[in-house]
Motif scaffolding. Sequence first.
Motif, PDB file in Angstrom:
ATOM      1  N   ALA A 258      -6.865  -5.255  10.644  1.00  0.00           N
ATOM      2  CA  ALA A 258      -6.196  -4.049  10.176  1.00  0.00           C
ATOM      3  C   ALA A 258      -7.035  -2.808  10.398  1.00  0.00           C
ATOM      4  O   ALA A 258      -6.522  -1.719  10.573  1.00  0.00           O
ATOM      5  CB  ALA A 258      -5.868  -4.181   8.693  1.00  0.00           C
TER       6      ALA A 258
ATOM      7  N   TYR B 265      -2.415  -2.265  10.504  1.00  0.00           N
ATOM      8  CA  TYR B 265      -1.769  -1.645   9.344  1.00  0.00           C
ATOM      9  C   TYR B 265      -1.981  -0.151   9.455  1.00  0.00           C
ATOM     10  O   TYR B 265      -3.114   0.334   9.530  1.00  0.00           O
ATOM     11  CB  TYR B 265      -2.404  -2.199   8.067  1.00  0.00           C
ATOM     12  CG  TYR B 265      -1.629  -1.897   6.805  1.00  0.00           C
ATOM     13  CD1 TYR B 265      -0.266  -2.135   6.719  1.00  0.00           C
ATOM     14  CD2 TYR B 265      -2.274  -1.390   5.664  1.00  0.00           C
ATOM     15  CE1 TYR B 265       0.444  -1.877   5.561  1.00  0.00           C
ATOM     16  CE2 TYR B 265      -1.570  -1.133   4.500  1.00  0.00           C
ATOM     17  CZ  TYR B 265      -0.215  -1.384   4.454  1.00  0.00           C
ATOM     18  OH  TYR B 265       0.496  -1.133   3.296  1.00  0.00           O
TER      19      TYR B 265
ATOM     20  N   SER C  28       3.580   3.029   4.556  1.00  0.00           N
ATOM     21  CA  SER C  28       2.773   2.406   5.591  1.00  0.00           C
ATOM     22  C   SER C  28       3.626   1.477   6.436  1.00  0.00           C
ATOM     23  O   SER C  28       4.823   1.315   6.200  1.00  0.00           O
ATOM     24  CB  SER C  28       1.642   1.614   4.923  1.00  0.00           C
ATOM     25  OG  SER C  28       2.206   0.688   3.991  1.00  0.00           O
TER      26      SER C  28
ATOM     27  N   TRP D 235       3.168  -2.289   9.119  1.00  0.00           N
ATOM     28  CA  TRP D 235       2.470  -3.246   9.975  1.00  0.00           C
ATOM     29  C   TRP D 235       3.115  -3.186  11.358  1.00  0.00           C
ATOM     30  O   TRP D 235       4.338  -3.098  11.478  1.00  0.00           O
ATOM     31  CB  TRP D 235       2.620  -4.670   9.441  1.00  0.00           C
ATOM     32  CG  TRP D 235       1.701  -5.073   8.337  1.00  0.00           C
ATOM     33  CD1 TRP D 235       2.036  -5.231   7.018  1.00  0.00           C
ATOM     34  CD2 TRP D 235       0.317  -5.418   8.445  1.00  0.00           C
ATOM     35  NE1 TRP D 235       0.937  -5.643   6.300  1.00  0.00           N
ATOM     36  CE2 TRP D 235      -0.131  -5.760   7.150  1.00  0.00           C
ATOM     37  CE3 TRP D 235      -0.586  -5.448   9.512  1.00  0.00           C
ATOM     38  CZ2 TRP D 235      -1.438  -6.149   6.892  1.00  0.00           C
ATOM     39  CZ3 TRP D 235      -1.898  -5.835   9.255  1.00  0.00           C
ATOM     40  CH2 TRP D 235      -2.312  -6.182   7.960  1.00  0.00           C
TER      41      TRP D 235
ATOM     42  N   CYS E 215      -4.585   3.390   2.829  1.00  0.00           N
ATOM     43  CA  CYS E 215      -3.132   3.419   2.791  1.00  0.00           C
ATOM     44  C   CYS E 215      -2.608   2.765   1.519  1.00  0.00           C
ATOM     45  O   CYS E 215      -3.309   1.958   0.893  1.00  0.00           O
ATOM     46  CB  CYS E 215      -2.535   2.671   3.988  1.00  0.00           C
ATOM     47  SG  CYS E 215      -2.879   3.420   5.600  1.00  0.00           S
TER      48      CYS E 215
ATOM     49  N   ASP F 152       0.919   0.734  -0.390  1.00  0.00           N
ATOM     50  CA  ASP F 152       1.568  -0.548  -0.106  1.00  0.00           C
ATOM     51  C   ASP F 152       3.080  -0.450   0.088  1.00  0.00           C
ATOM     52  O   ASP F 152       3.768  -1.462   0.120  1.00  0.00           O
ATOM     53  CB  ASP F 152       1.283  -1.541  -1.236  1.00  0.00           C
ATOM     54  CG  ASP F 152       1.847  -1.077  -2.572  1.00  0.00           C
ATOM     55  OD1 ASP F 152       2.352   0.060  -2.646  1.00  0.00           O
ATOM     56  OD2 ASP F 152       1.777  -1.860  -3.531  1.00  0.00           O
TER      57      ASP F 152
ATOM     58  N   GLN G 222       5.598  -0.565   2.307  1.00  0.00           N
ATOM     59  CA  GLN G 222       5.810  -0.915   3.710  1.00  0.00           C
ATOM     60  C   GLN G 222       7.242  -0.589   4.110  1.00  0.00           C
ATOM     61  O   GLN G 222       8.088  -1.458   4.209  1.00  0.00           O
ATOM     62  CB  GLN G 222       5.492  -2.392   3.931  1.00  0.00           C
ATOM     63  CG  GLN G 222       4.039  -2.740   3.638  1.00  0.00           C
ATOM     64  CD  GLN G 222       3.752  -4.208   3.876  1.00  0.00           C
ATOM     65  OE1 GLN G 222       3.885  -4.719   4.981  1.00  0.00           O
ATOM     66  NE2 GLN G 222       3.359  -4.897   2.828  1.00  0.00           N
TER      67      GLN G 222
ATOM     68  N   LEU H 121      -1.172  -8.300   2.093  1.00  0.00           N
ATOM     69  CA  LEU H 121      -1.948  -7.074   1.908  1.00  0.00           C
ATOM     70  C   LEU H 121      -3.181  -7.289   1.036  1.00  0.00           C
ATOM     71  O   LEU H 121      -4.176  -6.581   1.180  1.00  0.00           O
ATOM     72  CB  LEU H 121      -1.077  -5.994   1.271  1.00  0.00           C
ATOM     73  CG  LEU H 121      -0.296  -5.078   2.202  1.00  0.00           C
ATOM     74  CD1 LEU H 121       0.489  -4.058   1.394  1.00  0.00           C
ATOM     75  CD2 LEU H 121      -1.217  -4.372   3.176  1.00  0.00           C
TER      76      LEU H 121
ATOM     77  N   TYR I 157      -5.404   0.225   0.047  1.00  0.00           N
ATOM     78  CA  TYR I 157      -5.716  -0.813   1.024  1.00  0.00           C
ATOM     79  C   TYR I 157      -6.376  -0.210   2.253  1.00  0.00           C
ATOM     80  O   TYR I 157      -6.094   0.918   2.654  1.00  0.00           O
ATOM     81  CB  TYR I 157      -4.428  -1.542   1.450  1.00  0.00           C
ATOM     82  CG  TYR I 157      -3.737  -2.223   0.299  1.00  0.00           C
ATOM     83  CD1 TYR I 157      -4.068  -3.530  -0.065  1.00  0.00           C
ATOM     84  CD2 TYR I 157      -2.776  -1.557  -0.450  1.00  0.00           C
ATOM     85  CE1 TYR I 157      -3.437  -4.156  -1.129  1.00  0.00           C
ATOM     86  CE2 TYR I 157      -2.148  -2.169  -1.520  1.00  0.00           C
ATOM     87  CZ  TYR I 157      -2.483  -3.471  -1.859  1.00  0.00           C
ATOM     88  OH  TYR I 157      -1.874  -4.076  -2.924  1.00  0.00           O
TER      89      TYR I 157
ATOM     90  N   CYS J  73      -6.818   0.392   6.044  1.00  0.00           N
ATOM     91  CA  CYS J  73      -5.894   0.391   7.189  1.00  0.00           C
ATOM     92  C   CYS J  73      -6.585   1.012   8.397  1.00  0.00           C
ATOM     93  O   CYS J  73      -7.742   1.434   8.315  1.00  0.00           O
ATOM     94  CB  CYS J  73      -4.602   1.132   6.843  1.00  0.00           C
ATOM     95  SG  CYS J  73      -4.794   2.877   6.397  1.00  0.00           S
ATOM     96  N   TRP J  74      -5.875   1.045   9.485  1.00  0.00           N
ATOM     97  CA  TRP J  74      -6.424   1.596  10.723  1.00  0.00           C
ATOM     98  C   TRP J  74      -6.935   3.019  10.477  1.00  0.00           C
ATOM     99  O   TRP J  74      -6.311   3.805   9.777  1.00  0.00           O
ATOM    100  CB  TRP J  74      -5.323   1.597  11.784  1.00  0.00           C
ATOM    101  CG  TRP J  74      -5.713   2.145  13.116  1.00  0.00           C
ATOM    102  CD1 TRP J  74      -6.300   1.477  14.145  1.00  0.00           C
ATOM    103  CD2 TRP J  74      -5.521   3.489  13.570  1.00  0.00           C
ATOM    104  NE1 TRP J  74      -6.489   2.316  15.217  1.00  0.00           N
ATOM    105  CE2 TRP J  74      -6.019   3.559  14.897  1.00  0.00           C
ATOM    106  CE3 TRP J  74      -4.990   4.640  12.999  1.00  0.00           C
ATOM    107  CZ2 TRP J  74      -5.988   4.733  15.642  1.00  0.00           C
ATOM    108  CZ3 TRP J  74      -4.962   5.807  13.744  1.00  0.00           C
ATOM    109  CH2 TRP J  74      -5.463   5.843  15.048  1.00  0.00           C
TER     110      TRP J  74
END
Length: 366
Positions: free
Chosen positions: A14, A54, A95, A97, A133, A135, A137, A146, A166, A168-169
């Motif tokens: 991620a 993510y 966010s 995926w 980020c 959650d 989605q 996650l 979380y 993330c990228w």
Amino acid sequence: MRHLLLAGSLMLLAVSGARGDVALTIVNMPSDVLNFDPAYVLYAVENRGTAPVYLPGGQGTPMWGFSIYIASTGEELRPIPGPKRLSITPFPTRSMWLSPGERWMFYQDIGPALAALKGEIRVQAVLSSMGRCGDEQLYGRSAFPLEPLRIDTFQRSPTGRSWAVYRCWEGEVRSEARTLTVHESTDPIDREARVFVKEESQRPKANDESIRGSKTSPRGLDVLFPRSRYTFGYLTRAGSNIHARMLALELQPDHPLAPWVRGAIAKRALDFQSSCWDRKKWPFDRLGKQPPSFDASLLPAGLPEFLEQYRWYLEHRYCPRAIEGGGDPFFPRTWGEASVRPPQQLRGEPDATPTDLEGNSCERDK
């Protein structure tokens, strides 16, 4: 041990996806518009790596999420103003995926940002992320656990509400810049139509037989200036409802931007057809007519794929979340929208694509 390996691999995939693994592309956009026209940009984010990533999913915030940057020749690219929203967290709560090879598309009208410009304008899509980020989605078709990515909890006082944070990228990626030429109309009819709209509040409200059949607000625009490019631009500008856009196509079916407006109409029609739309409260048409649909050949390249994605988004992301959250989704009005005055027995929608029904733009139809 197995769970630790899963957590570690998810953390790695991620976060560490090299910047080259995430790509932004402007799929399609018009090449010429007038400075009062809508100007739609269809762009996509794609995972070109070998592992899921993510990503933040919000739009219009240069600090995180997706933005459109523009610039006149010789000037620095800058983000266009997004919708004014009060952020209650220092990170994006929405966010997505993306699995390897997956892409997610956005359809955004940047016309309002071009109103004061003319000449060649560079247009670029940008994704920025600070690596944190939430959650929600909302976007993307994929889903992965996650919890292994959880790094913090953000609590906001005085309500005491908290959000899980979380990993993330992280980074920034930009599409190649495309060129759009913005013209200023020199047609006297367009100037007259513009003055007519501007001075609408100063005209007497007495009935005028010459515009009795008018469907627009301001009354008479469609009757007096049916072929004006300004009339088309006014009826289809950002925030216009589906009935105004349909009237614009009826008046000028051969308009060079007609395919793009059909795309906006088709997107809005999917809202009416979704499983969580309140058809009793907001029917498309009280006489039972159904929202229009268009053959793919009448739409710009890439739009059919986007519309299929948007249909999927409504039924698999937006509607389940809205219904679980307490019933009907919230479809807010947009201030200053163009509108069509329906016949007495007909009532249209309040309209403009809701900010929560985006899956694409913070374009409220936006």
